[in-house]
Design an enzyme around this catalytic site. Sequence first.
Site, PDB file in Angstrom:
ATOM      1  CB  CYS A 386     -87.328  69.376 -10.814  1.00  0.00           C
ATOM      2  SG  CYS A 386     -87.563  68.969 -12.567  1.00  0.00           S
ATOM      3  CG  HIS A 512     -85.002  65.389  -9.680  1.00  0.00           C
ATOM      4  ND1 HIS A 512     -86.182  65.526  -8.982  1.00  0.00           N
ATOM      5  CD2 HIS A 512     -85.291  65.661 -10.977  1.00  0.00           C
ATOM      6  CE1 HIS A 512     -87.149  65.854  -9.826  1.00  0.00           C
ATOM      7  NE2 HIS A 512     -86.634  65.948 -11.042  1.00  0.00           N
ATOM      8  CD  GLU A 514     -85.034  64.481  -5.696  1.00  0.00           C
ATOM      9  OE1 GLU A 514     -86.098  64.448  -6.354  1.00  0.00           O
ATOM     10  OE2 GLU A 514     -84.295  65.467  -5.638  1.00  0.00           O
TER      11      GLU A 514
END
Length: 540
Positions: A386, A512, A514
């Site tokens: 990001c 993102h 994750e």
Amino acid sequence: MRVRIIRSDKMGATMSKFIFVTGGVVSSLGKGLASASIGNLLESRGLKITFLKLDPYINVDPGTMNPYQHGEVYVTDDGAETDLDLGHYERYTSLTLTKENNYTTGRIYHSVITKERRGDYLGGTVQVVPHVTDEIKQCIMRISQGMDVTIVEIGGTVGDIESLPFLEAIRQMPYDVGRENVLYVIGTAGELKTKPTQHSVNKLREIGIQPHILLCRTDRYLPPELKGKIAMFCNVEKDAVITAKDVETIYEVPIVFRKEGLDELIVRQLQLKTGPPNLREWDAMVQKIKYPKHEVSVALVGKYAGLKECYKSLSESLVHGGIDHETRVNVQWIESEEIERQGTERILREVDGILVPGGFGTRGIEGKIAAIRYAREHQIPFLGLCLGMQCATIEFARNVAGLAGANSAEFDEASSHPVIHLMSDQQSVSDKGGTMRLGSYLCVLGEGTLAQKMYGVSEVRERHRHRYEFNNAYRERLLAKGFVLSGLSPDGRLVEIIELKNHPWFLATQFHPEYNSRPHRPHPLFSGFVGASLKRKCGH
């Protein structure tokens, strides 16, 4: 007259069972991990489960809150900005959650006030009881449709004014759905003195809730005599006093709970018909985490490194990435402002990989950019996420493409080269809450790129949370200098992934990744990043 809202369909299907997880008189006792672990155990028995997190703050969602106050904001596929505990729920189970899995006081009151303005209450006096509590119960009942078990976690602590409407709502649930369908679980400080646990339970009993199960947070297994004393003073069965022991890895918690007999107790008390849990794969995964063959050191250069909870999904994704390589990832938590003060060589010279995560605002940006330059010039594996991708673009524009003063319009509106600028559909937006580019979007990967090699497919869906984007006016100038746009939106307009030529492993994403990493399914970018860091360390 109270109306019981027991539901069943024409086929005779029974309603969901409900497990309500609350905290004691102190916070941070791991209610989220406990709830996720209970879900893990029940799902491993073949039961269909779901979660609901009820947060007592008045914000509609945590999206505008300072990370140092709230921790990570977890984004769901449908674009909801939610509590970080939803990340635990998804990582411990096979579920993909939505905005319906997280409600706050603000969201509840917003709904009640909207109904009042619309005239839904027929001129009545709108009160906390029954209108607010009924709204809470409706949220619980909606999410429970079609489920065997619904696990509801109440944020905050017992005794907080903010939590009382939620606690009152769950106190009423046995009257609505039947006592045999409700289980109360409380997390307490399981010290070798019983007073804190007794105090927590007494606080709940004062408002009419008698816990069925106590999860006692401690650093060792509680001896039988202490369990007996706690059980006697808290009015529960002795086998309902469960040790929530501190563990080496958080993924070991379901195994500890299983050893303590928690899932058997839940199945028995809720009269669930199910077989034994299948934890073979989960246990094998935990063993890989606990007993790795290798180690690498990764610098996480962030704006909020002083509070690791701000990067919870990110740190867990690095753990997941290490599983494939039987590698422990030792994270060096580095405040980007420290790099601005001390320089890169002193702080980064010993690391095997560099990761720059997301964030907002100008503080610490030059430190992030300096860390990225160090990774590029010293051929150190780099992963940017990001804001990390935007900083990588700025660094390349300044130091490779020769665009002096290149910056993001977020940090310098007067920049001579705004290589990152506000997304076109954000330029008329004035409200801050829930208005960013949020949720899951499709990304098309470039043929032969590192990104495509990592993913092994040509298209992926990833979750976003940002307002600013790559400025397409600079595409050709950066491409001419070796910049690679390896992931684009389907229409080719938005840059989603960038990488560099002539570098062993340099990749950054606007999204993102994750949020999509799981211990049983590590995200390919984190697995690739850890693998590249290990390769650098081993020198081959």
